[in-house]
Design a protein around this motif. Structure first.
Motif, PDB file in Angstrom:
ATOM      1  N   MET A 205       0.803  -1.217   0.000  1.00 38.07           N
ATOM      2  CA  MET A 205       0.000   0.000   0.000  1.00 38.07           C
ATOM      3  C   MET A 205       0.838   1.269   0.000  1.00 38.07           C
ATOM      4  O   MET A 205       0.376   2.324   0.424  1.00 38.07           O
ATOM      5  N   ASN A 206       2.085   1.211  -0.439  1.00 31.76           N
ATOM      6  CA  ASN A 206       2.864   2.425  -0.620  1.00 31.76           C
ATOM      7  C   ASN A 206       2.340   3.193  -1.816  1.00 31.76           C
ATOM      8  O   ASN A 206       1.735   2.636  -2.727  1.00 31.76           O
ATOM      9  N   LEU A 207       2.608   4.508  -1.831  1.00 26.39           N
ATOM     10  CA  LEU A 207       2.073   5.381  -2.872  1.00 26.39           C
ATOM     11  C   LEU A 207       2.945   5.393  -4.119  1.00 26.39           C
ATOM     12  O   LEU A 207       4.133   5.101  -4.076  1.00 26.39           O
ATOM     13  N   ASP A 208       2.312   5.792  -5.225  1.00 24.75           N
ATOM     14  CA  ASP A 208       3.002   6.103  -6.463  1.00 24.75           C
ATOM     15  C   ASP A 208       2.298   7.308  -7.061  1.00 24.75           C
ATOM     16  O   ASP A 208       1.145   7.610  -6.721  1.00 24.75           O
ATOM     17  N   PHE A 209       2.986   8.062  -7.946  1.00 25.44           N
ATOM     18  CA  PHE A 209       2.417   9.235  -8.581  1.00 25.44           C
ATOM     19  C   PHE A 209       2.098   8.927 -10.036  1.00 25.44           C
ATOM     20  O   PHE A 209       2.946   8.381 -10.761  1.00 25.44           O
ATOM     21  N   PHE A 210       0.894   9.298 -10.474  1.00 27.26           N
ATOM     22  CA  PHE A 210       0.464   9.108 -11.856  1.00 27.26           C
ATOM     23  C   PHE A 210       0.111  10.461 -12.461  1.00 27.26           C
ATOM     24  O   PHE A 210      -0.336  11.372 -11.760  1.00 27.26           O
ATOM     25  N   LEU A 211       0.302  10.575 -13.773  1.00 25.90           N
ATOM     26  CA  LEU A 211      -0.073  11.775 -14.524  1.00 25.90           C
ATOM     27  C   LEU A 211      -1.040  11.379 -15.626  1.00 25.90           C
ATOM     28  O   LEU A 211      -0.721  10.549 -16.473  1.00 25.90           O
ATOM     29  N   VAL A 212      -2.232  11.977 -15.609  1.00 22.55           N
ATOM     30  CA  VAL A 212      -3.256  11.717 -16.622  1.00 22.55           C
ATOM     31  C   VAL A 212      -3.313  12.914 -17.560  1.00 22.55           C
ATOM     32  O   VAL A 212      -3.473  14.057 -17.120  1.00 22.55           O
ATOM     33  N   THR A 213      -3.185  12.661 -18.852  1.00 23.08           N
ATOM     34  CA  THR A 213      -3.175  13.724 -19.860  1.00 23.08           C
ATOM     35  C   THR A 213      -4.192  13.434 -20.949  1.00 23.08           C
ATOM     36  O   THR A 213      -4.516  12.278 -21.235  1.00 23.08           O
ATOM     37  N   TYR A 214      -4.678  14.508 -21.553  1.00 22.67           N
ATOM     38  CA  TYR A 214      -5.556  14.434 -22.717  1.00 22.67           C
ATOM     39  C   TYR A 214      -4.747  14.832 -23.945  1.00 22.67           C
ATOM     40  O   TYR A 214      -4.069  15.868 -23.927  1.00 22.67           O
ATOM     41  N   ASP A 215      -4.812  14.045 -25.011  1.00 23.16           N
ATOM     42  CA  ASP A 215      -4.056  14.388 -26.212  1.00 23.16           C
ATOM     43  C   ASP A 215      -4.880  15.274 -27.127  1.00 23.16           C
ATOM     44  O   ASP A 215      -6.033  15.621 -26.834  1.00 23.16           O
ATOM     45  N   ASP A 216      -4.280  15.647 -28.262  1.00 24.74           N
ATOM     46  CA  ASP A 216      -4.915  16.602 -29.170  1.00 24.74           C
ATOM     47  C   ASP A 216      -6.152  16.045 -29.866  1.00 24.74           C
ATOM     48  O   ASP A 216      -6.989  16.808 -30.355  1.00 24.74           O
ATOM     49  N   ILE A 217      -6.281  14.728 -29.936  1.00 23.51           N
ATOM     50  CA  ILE A 217      -7.432  14.127 -30.624  1.00 23.51           C
ATOM     51  C   ILE A 217      -8.474  13.608 -29.631  1.00 23.51           C
ATOM     52  O   ILE A 217      -9.386  12.887 -30.010  1.00 23.51           O
ATOM     53  N   GLY A 218      -8.319  13.965 -28.357  1.00 26.00           N
ATOM     54  CA  GLY A 218      -9.333  13.623 -27.374  1.00 26.00           C
ATOM     55  C   GLY A 218      -9.064  12.376 -26.577  1.00 26.00           C
ATOM     56  O   GLY A 218      -9.879  12.008 -25.723  1.00 26.00           O
ATOM     57  N   GLY A 219      -7.956  11.683 -26.823  1.00 22.64           N
ATOM     58  CA  GLY A 219      -7.643  10.485 -26.062  1.00 22.64           C
ATOM     59  C   GLY A 219      -7.126  10.808 -24.667  1.00 22.64           C
ATOM     60  O   GLY A 219      -6.706  11.931 -24.378  1.00 22.64           O
ATOM     61  N   ILE A 220      -7.159   9.804 -23.789  1.00 20.67           N
ATOM     62  CA  ILE A 220      -6.717   9.956 -22.410  1.00 20.67           C
ATOM     63  C   ILE A 220      -5.652   8.909 -22.136  1.00 20.67           C
ATOM     64  O   ILE A 220      -5.820   7.739 -22.485  1.00 20.67           O
ATOM     65  N   ALA A 221      -4.549   9.307 -21.513  1.00 21.42           N
ATOM     66  CA  ALA A 221      -3.473   8.382 -21.174  1.00 21.42           C
ATOM     67  C   ALA A 221      -3.019   8.644 -19.745  1.00 21.42           C
ATOM     68  O   ALA A 221      -2.966   9.797 -19.291  1.00 21.42           O
ATOM     69  N   CYS A 222      -2.693   7.587 -19.035  1.00 23.53           N
ATOM     70  CA  CYS A 222      -2.198   7.673 -17.657  1.00 23.53           C
ATOM     71  C   CYS A 222      -0.824   7.032 -17.601  1.00 23.53           C
ATOM     72  O   CYS A 222      -0.636   5.893 -18.035  1.00 23.53           O
ATOM     73  N   ARG A 223       0.157   7.779 -17.054  1.00 24.69           N
ATOM     74  CA  ARG A 223       1.532   7.287 -16.946  1.00 24.69           C
ATOM     75  C   ARG A 223       2.069   7.546 -15.547  1.00 24.69           C
ATOM     76  O   ARG A 223       1.662   8.486 -14.878  1.00 24.69           O
ATOM     77  N   ARG A 224       3.002   6.716 -15.147  1.00 27.92           N
ATOM     78  CA  ARG A 224       3.699   6.947 -13.890  1.00 27.92           C
ATOM     79  C   ARG A 224       4.616   8.166 -14.023  1.00 27.92           C
ATOM     80  O   ARG A 224       5.193   8.406 -15.073  1.00 27.92           O
ATOM     81  N   VAL A 225       4.764   8.897 -12.944  1.00 28.03           N
ATOM     82  CA  VAL A 225       5.694  10.024 -12.914  1.00 28.03           C
ATOM     83  C   VAL A 225       7.030   9.495 -12.431  1.00 28.03           C
ATOM     84  O   VAL A 225       7.184   9.106 -11.270  1.00 28.03           O
ATOM     85  N   GLY A 226       7.999   9.451 -13.330  1.00 30.70           N
ATOM     86  CA  GLY A 226       9.321   8.966 -12.989  1.00 30.70           C
ATOM     87  C   GLY A 226      10.381   9.859 -13.555  1.00 30.70           C
ATOM     88  O   GLY A 226      10.107  10.889 -14.176  1.00 30.70           O
ATOM     89  N   ASP A 227      11.616   9.489 -13.324  1.00 24.24           N
ATOM     90  CA  ASP A 227      12.753  10.226 -13.861  1.00 24.24           C
ATOM     91  C   ASP A 227      12.813   9.983 -15.358  1.00 24.24           C
ATOM     92  O   ASP A 227      12.987   8.856 -15.810  1.00 24.24           O
TER      93      ASP A 227
END
Length: 434
Positions: A296-318
């Motif tokens: 149950m440790n945390l992680d950071f995610f970034l959710v973005t919308y692209d130019d054509i309306g799609g949605i993507a979720c990625r981990r925030v890493g180096d």
């Protein structure tokens, strides 16, 4: 009946406080142009304690203490210039690029915010306490002195105690040995470089074993550039009259270049995370914290919308690590939510799953549902039913009434819930750094 004209008051007829309020909405270029329209208004536009204070107070008065910057010894016109130039620094940034230092132990996420009389940068990392709290470790201090010159320090150990006296201490050269004078250079609006200010004349010798510092006994290069130039000119002409003078001068130049080439802090590059908060039209957008690990440790995610309306979720890493920002946790080209009432099948899909969350979280009420098209390589270690290398897997996003959401895949039996990292420009659930 004779025509009567209604005479409207001119700007000069308004009370001075009303005039200042109106002018405070203008940019400096607009103020300069406005001052050219009337000799009577020139003095008002040149007034530092009236007009330029109003300009600073309207833009940043609710975020910082305008009158206390540089101990109140800086003109508000110079302060306005500094604050406007560095306003774009506020927000979340991610470390980027390859460096010669061992930066693996440093969190890649950095948060810049307004302080009472300075801008502070903090490294933000997930908590290891089993809840949704985050660790905030201030490591950078940026302010301005009475001459309008930028003053910045960096603490590699993240133990910097910020106070209003740091500007005066820095100008006297009385900072602690572990602090590094730095420059912050903007390369466009979304890229900054933080590097050691080796021209700082008051920096003392310093030894450190920290990963991003080179443990050297030599101090930072001293002397201002004009002094060094005069010294080089004197040595050049003096050596020309002595035996083997040219070779001696070259040796001196070589030693000088070697000394200048030594760094105690390698430059770090940061890329700004834009659109880090949800909006009504993009409710899933932004930075989120996720408790998905087996402990149950945390992680950071970034959710973005692209130019054509799609949605993507990625981990925030180096981003210096291979493929750190490319493999999405989930993505979908469908952005149409299913509104309630939900079908019995959708209700069964939600009710039959386990929420992966710290135990302190409350149950959320689902407000609408979004279908997920696909996902890449979401593997939760030691968890039964975890999806292994799914390339085409159907899933769901469940948005809750409180604005957060969770997601899961039909072939799994769990829901991964996401929480806000920050709200209204402030970090949530902060733990002090050790």
């Amino acid at each position: 009946m004779a025509n009567s004209e209604t005479l409207l008051p001119s700007f000069s007829d308004l009370p001075e406080d009303v005039q200042l309020c109106i002018l405070s909405f203008l940019t400096p270029a607009d103020v300069a142009a406005f001052a050219c329209t009337s000799k009577r208004l020139v003095s008002l536009c040149r007034s530092d304690h009236k007009l330029w204070f109003s300009l600073c107070d309207r833009s940043w008065g609710s975020k910082t203490q305008i009158k206390k910057w540089a101990s109140g010894k800086i003109t508000f016109k110079r302060l306005y210039k500094f604050l406007s130039e560095h306003e774009g620094l506020i927000g979340f940034w991610r470390r980027s690029g390859h460096g010669r230092n061992d930066a693996g132990s440093l969190p890649p996420l950095v948060f810049f915010e307004w302080g009472p009389t300075f801008i502070t940068g903090s490294r933000v990392s997930p908590s290891r306490d089993g809840d949704y709290s985050v660790t905030k470790a201030p490591f950078l201090f940026l302010s301005v002195n009475s001459r309008g010159e930028r003053v910045g320090f960096l603490d590699p150990e993240c133990r910097l105690e910020l106070s209003d006296d740091l500007v005066g201490i820095g100008e006297l050269g009385l900072w602690e040995n572990e602090l590094v004078p730095i420059n912050v250079s903007f390369m466009g609006n979304c890229h900054v470089v933080i590097e050691e200010n080796r021209s700082c004349s008051n920096s003392p010798p310093r030894v450190s074993n920290y990963g991003n510092l080179r443990g050297e006994e030599n101090g930072v290069e001293s002397g201002s550039p004009p002094d060094r130039l005069m010294s080089e000119m004197y040595q050049y002409f003096a050596n020309r009259t002595s035996p083997c003078g040219d070779r001696a001068w070259r040796r001196q130049r070589r030693r000088e270049k070697e000394r200048q080439g030594r760094r105690k802090w390698e430059p770090e590059h940061f890329v700004k995370i834009v659109n880090c908060s949800p909006t009504p039209s993009r409710p899933l957008q932004g930075l989120w914290k996720v408790g998905i690990c087996d402990n149950m440790n945390l992680d950071f995610f970034l959710v973005t919308y692209d130019d054509i309306g799609g949605i993507a979720c990625r981990r925030v890493g180096d981003s210096s690590k291979p493929f750190s920002g490319y493999a999405p946790v989930f993505w979908t080209s469908n952005t149409t939510f299913v509104e309630p009432p939900f079908s019995p099948e959708e209700q069964y899909i939600y009710d039959g799953r386990i929420h992966l969350r710290p135990p302190t979280s409350d149950n959320e009420v689902v407000s609408r549902i979004l279908c997920i098209n696909s996902s890449y390589d979401l593997v939760i270690a030691d968890l039964p039913g975890s999806t292994v290398n799914p390339w085409q897997v159907e899933g769901r996003i469940w948005q809750y009434e409180n604005g957060t959401f969770g997601f899961g895949f039909l072939r799994d039996n769990h829901i991964i819930d996401l929480k806000h990292i920050a709200k209204d420009g402030h970090l949530l659930n902060i733990n002090a750094a050790l």
